[in-house]
Design a protein around this motif. Structure first.
Motif, PDB file in Angstrom:
ATOM      1  N   ARG A 160      30.235   1.097  61.947  1.00 16.23           N
ATOM      2  CA  ARG A 160      28.942   0.577  61.528  1.00 16.23           C
ATOM      3  C   ARG A 160      29.072  -0.138  60.200  1.00 16.23           C
ATOM      4  O   ARG A 160      29.849   0.259  59.351  1.00 16.23           O
ATOM      5  N   LEU A 161      28.318  -1.168  60.007  1.00 14.03           N
ATOM      6  CA  LEU A 161      28.456  -1.966  58.802  1.00 14.03           C
ATOM      7  C   LEU A 161      27.180  -1.934  57.968  1.00 14.03           C
ATOM      8  O   LEU A 161      26.077  -1.875  58.512  1.00 14.03           O
ATOM      9  N   THR A 162      27.332  -2.021  56.667  1.00 12.89           N
ATOM     10  CA  THR A 162      26.176  -2.268  55.820  1.00 12.89           C
ATOM     11  C   THR A 162      25.889  -3.766  55.902  1.00 12.89           C
ATOM     12  O   THR A 162      26.761  -4.546  56.308  1.00 12.89           O
ATOM     13  N   PRO A 163      24.676  -4.192  55.507  1.00 13.10           N
ATOM     14  CA  PRO A 163      24.398  -5.634  55.535  1.00 13.10           C
ATOM     15  C   PRO A 163      25.424  -6.439  54.731  1.00 13.10           C
ATOM     16  O   PRO A 163      25.845  -7.522  55.160  1.00 13.10           O
ATOM     17  N   GLU A 164      25.874  -5.910  53.618  1.00 11.55           N
ATOM     18  CA  GLU A 164      26.848  -6.630  52.788  1.00 11.55           C
ATOM     19  C   GLU A 164      28.191  -6.752  53.515  1.00 11.55           C
ATOM     20  O   GLU A 164      28.813  -7.821  53.525  1.00 11.55           O
ATOM     21  N   GLN A 165      28.616  -5.671  54.132  1.00 15.81           N
ATOM     22  CA  GLN A 165      29.875  -5.725  54.894  1.00 15.81           C
ATOM     23  C   GLN A 165      29.748  -6.694  56.066  1.00 15.81           C
ATOM     24  O   GLN A 165      30.667  -7.446  56.378  1.00 15.81           O
ATOM     25  N   ALA A 166      28.588  -6.662  56.711  1.00 12.28           N
ATOM     26  CA  ALA A 166      28.381  -7.520  57.878  1.00 12.28           C
ATOM     27  C   ALA A 166      28.424  -8.986  57.477  1.00 12.28           C
ATOM     28  O   ALA A 166      29.013  -9.818  58.175  1.00 12.28           O
ATOM     29  N   ALA A 167      27.810  -9.313  56.343  1.00 16.54           N
ATOM     30  CA  ALA A 167      27.801 -10.704  55.889  1.00 16.54           C
ATOM     31  C   ALA A 167      29.219 -11.144  55.569  1.00 16.54           C
ATOM     32  O   ALA A 167      29.645 -12.246  55.927  1.00 16.54           O
ATOM     33  N   ARG A 168      29.978 -10.274  54.948  1.00 18.16           N
ATOM     34  CA  ARG A 168      31.352 -10.604  54.591  1.00 18.16           C
ATOM     35  C   ARG A 168      32.205 -10.810  55.849  1.00 18.16           C
ATOM     36  O   ARG A 168      32.988 -11.743  55.950  1.00 18.16           O
ATOM     37  N   LYS A 169      32.008  -9.940  56.804  1.00 15.42           N
ATOM     38  CA  LYS A 169      32.749 -10.065  58.058  1.00 15.42           C
ATOM     39  C   LYS A 169      32.407 -11.395  58.750  1.00 15.42           C
ATOM     40  O   LYS A 169      33.281 -12.086  59.264  1.00 15.42           O
ATOM     41  N   THR A 170      31.131 -11.745  58.749  1.00 21.61           N
ATOM     42  CA  THR A 170      30.708 -12.990  59.385  1.00 21.61           C
ATOM     43  C   THR A 170      31.385 -14.186  58.732  1.00 21.61           C
ATOM     44  O   THR A 170      31.893 -15.086  59.413  1.00 21.61           O
TER      45      THR A 170
END
Ligand code: SF4
Ligand code: SF4
Ligand code: SF4
Lengths: 517, 72
Positions: free
Chosen positions: A107-117
């Motif tokens: 599961r990702l935090t919004p910050e991790q998700a943005a970075r991954k994107t």
């Protein structure tokens, strides 16, 4: 080809030589009347789709069957909570039906998700769509979902945003969705009849209360319809997903199709129920079966006259990364993403995408030649042909390496993509697994032939025995051209009396979520 | 008596956390827990305990009989 200039940003196997099948193969054209239909050029919308809608969907890998050969999408798992319970879902495990991993997956935090994107968008220039589909319901986690969208919109405004929801909370967030410029929303709608609903949804949680039975179904139904209407009013594209559950909502989905079409949904995606006891779902445990390939196709055909049907959905997981049918998530785990140096280059991405566009147009122009000589055939023979491909619209996969086969229907009107079949890999680690072959044959049982780049002697004999002709003479050709060439030869042989045309039986749908190995 | 979460059943989906009117729920070591001294069983706020109503796993948010009832 110009593709050389950009090959350093692309993966080697992503060579752009020979991209598109033909733009006229996108949903609505290829699927609604056979590709023999004239006037379905590269820049024109299919006749049952408004131009504005077509502009929005033509590069969307989930919505355009043709585009999914060339553009990629990714999902980030930032939304673990859900507000309803479905009988085909056990929230502890990866859900095979809704495109979402289980809550225990990464599961990702919004910050991790943005970075991954951003990391994925930098590495894969054809990544054009970012979706949030789970693991729960994105709108039951509004803060995490919208925060993720905000961060991505700020850094990479060219990426399209989309989300999938069960619709219960949708009316509360339509304005927020509009403000954030989210232009694709998918609602999973499995019923418009409350009795049917009560058999699919044991409960919902709404306005601080748990509802069950008909009452739950009524609230969910009203909120879904209201949400869909509100999206349509604001010009936000809305696709509807339905899970086909034999004996519960299979016939009923024709009514669902009418209801959602009249409210402005532009695409309806009917997916087979995926159900097995080991999933631990209510349906899995009580033996509820999923539909066969023929049942699914028959229902999709019945709904097709009504609106665009989406047949290439692979029910992939919500944390999937890549072109449909492949999953590169393992390259972009949180750990790896956090260590990556990021350089987001919007200009390079635009250049890459422009090249893809040119080549898609080129192939669209070449399409006419493939159809030549078909029309005067006047044959009413129609057959299904399976194709092994790794993308680029070509017959370029070895039989033993295929994780799925694309199914084309060939007739006097042309070749039309009608679906895909996932199979277990026949060839594991270089040698053929004898156990897997019967599974593949069951999955392709309704096909007359299978077109492959290469095939070994042993599976070749078994396929023939099962009445499926293995063909490797069209290796690396465009799929449409190869399917039509096979079809022409087939009709010739039937006319000369060399073979007899026989109707084929049904085929099985493999149970299990699509996770590329 | 306050509610508690059976940790072995909790999927850590987080659905209960924002629904609690008393901010009694938080994540701890990959599962969610209820602070007993903060839980009011939702009395005075809602008809049903919210953690129970939203939790996807039956019998995971349950009354903790070992702790005395919340006193306002
Ligand atoms: S599950 Fe996969 S194919 Fe289906 S809509 Fe999502 S990304 Fe597209
Ligand atoms: S019962 Fe109510 S107050 Fe107690 S933890 Fe659950 S939601 Fe919070
Ligand atoms: S709602 Fe239930 S499963 Fe989800 S975090 Fe709370 S206690 Fe755990």
């Amino acid at each position: 080809m110009e593709s050389k200039d950009i090959s350093d940003t692309a993966r080697p196997q992503d060579s752009l030589e020979g991209v598109a099948v033909a733009v006229s193969e996108h949903k609505g054209c290829g699927a609604s009347g056979g590709s023999g239909k004239a006037g379905c050029g590269s820049s024109m919308a299919p006749e049952d789709m408004a131009q504005g809608v077509w502009e929005k969907v033509k590069n969307h890998p989930c919505y355009s069957e043709e585009a999914h050969h060339h553009y990629a999408r990714m999902h980030v798992a930032v939304a673990p909570a859900c507000n309803i319970q479905c009988n085909y879902c056990n929230r502890k495990y990866d859900c095979a039906n809704e495109s979402r991993p289980g809550v225990v997956s990464e599961r990702l935090t919004p910050e991790q998700a943005a970075r991954k994107t951003l990391a994925v968008a930098s590495a894969i220039p054809q990544m054009t769509v970012l979706g949030i589909a789970g693991p729960g319901d994105p709108l039951a986690n509004p803060e995490k979902t919208f925060k993720t969208f905000e961060l991505i919109a700020r850094e990479a405004p060219d990426i399209k945003l989309c989300l999938s929801t069960n619709g219960l909370a949708l009316p509360d967030y339509v304005d927020r969705i509009k403000d954030l410029n989210v232009d694709h929303v998918t609602i999973t709608i499995n019923m418009v009849d409350l009795e049917v609903g009560a058999r699919i949804y044991p409960w919902i949680y709404y306005r601080h209360k748990r509802y069950t039975g008909r009452e739950a179904a009524q609230i969910l139904h009203e909120r879904q319809m209201q949400g869909l209407e509100m999206l349509t009013e604001r010009g936000i594209l809305c696709k509807v997903n339905s899970v086909m559950i034999p004996g519960i909502n299979d016939q009923h989905l024709v009514d669902v199709n009418k209801a959602v079409k009249s409210r402005g949904a532009f695409l309806h995606n009917i997916m087979p129920l995926i159900s097995a006891p080991e999933h631990g779902t209510v349906f899995g445990l009580n033996g509820q079966r999923g539909p066969t390939a023929q049942e699914l196709k028959a229902l999709q055909d019945r709904c097709e006259g009504q609106m665009n049907m989406m047949r290439h959905c692979r029910q992939c997981r919500a944390d999937a990364v890549g072109l449909l049918g492949e999953d590169r998530s393992a390259e972009f785990t949180t750990e790896k993403v956090m260590e990556m140096a990021l350089s987001y280059d919007g200009a390079a991405r635009r250049a890459y995408q422009a090249t893809v566009e040119d080549q898609r147009q080129e192939k669209a122009a070449a399409k006419g030649a493939w159809l030549e000589g078909l029309r005067e055939r006047q044959s009413d023979i129609a057959i299904l042909v399976a194709v092994a491909t790794k993308g680029e619209g070509r017959v370029n996969e070895h039989f033993g390496h295929a994780k799925e086969f694309q199914i084309y229907e060939a007739g006097a009107g042309g070749a039309k993509f009608v679906g895909h079949r996932r199979v277990d890999l026949y060839c594991q680690g270089g040698y053929g697994e004898e156990d897997a072959l019967p599974t593949i044959i069951r999955a392709l049982n309704d096909c007359t032939a299978v077109l492959v780049a290469k095939i070994g002697g042993c599976p070749r004999a078994s396929l023939k025995e099962a009445g499926i002709e293995p063909v490797d003479s069209c290796a690396h050709e465009f799929i449409d051209a190869a399917v039509l060439a096979y079809y022409k030869g087939y009709v010739d042989r039937v006319e000369k009396g060399e073979i007899t045309h026989a109707l084929k039986g049904d085929a099985a749908i493999r149970q299990g979520a699509y996770v590329a190995a | 008596m306050p509610y508690k979460i059976i940790g072995s059943q909790c999927t850590a989906c987080s659905a209960c956390e924002p629904e609690c009117p008393n901010n009694a729920i938080r994540e701890k070591d990959g599962t969610y827990i209820i602070k007993p001294e903060k839980c009011t069983e939702c009395i005075g706020y809602f008809d049903d305990p919210q953690c129970v109503a939203v939790c996807p796993v039956e019998n995971t948010c349950v009354i903790d009989t070992s702790v005395a009832r919340y006193q306002a």
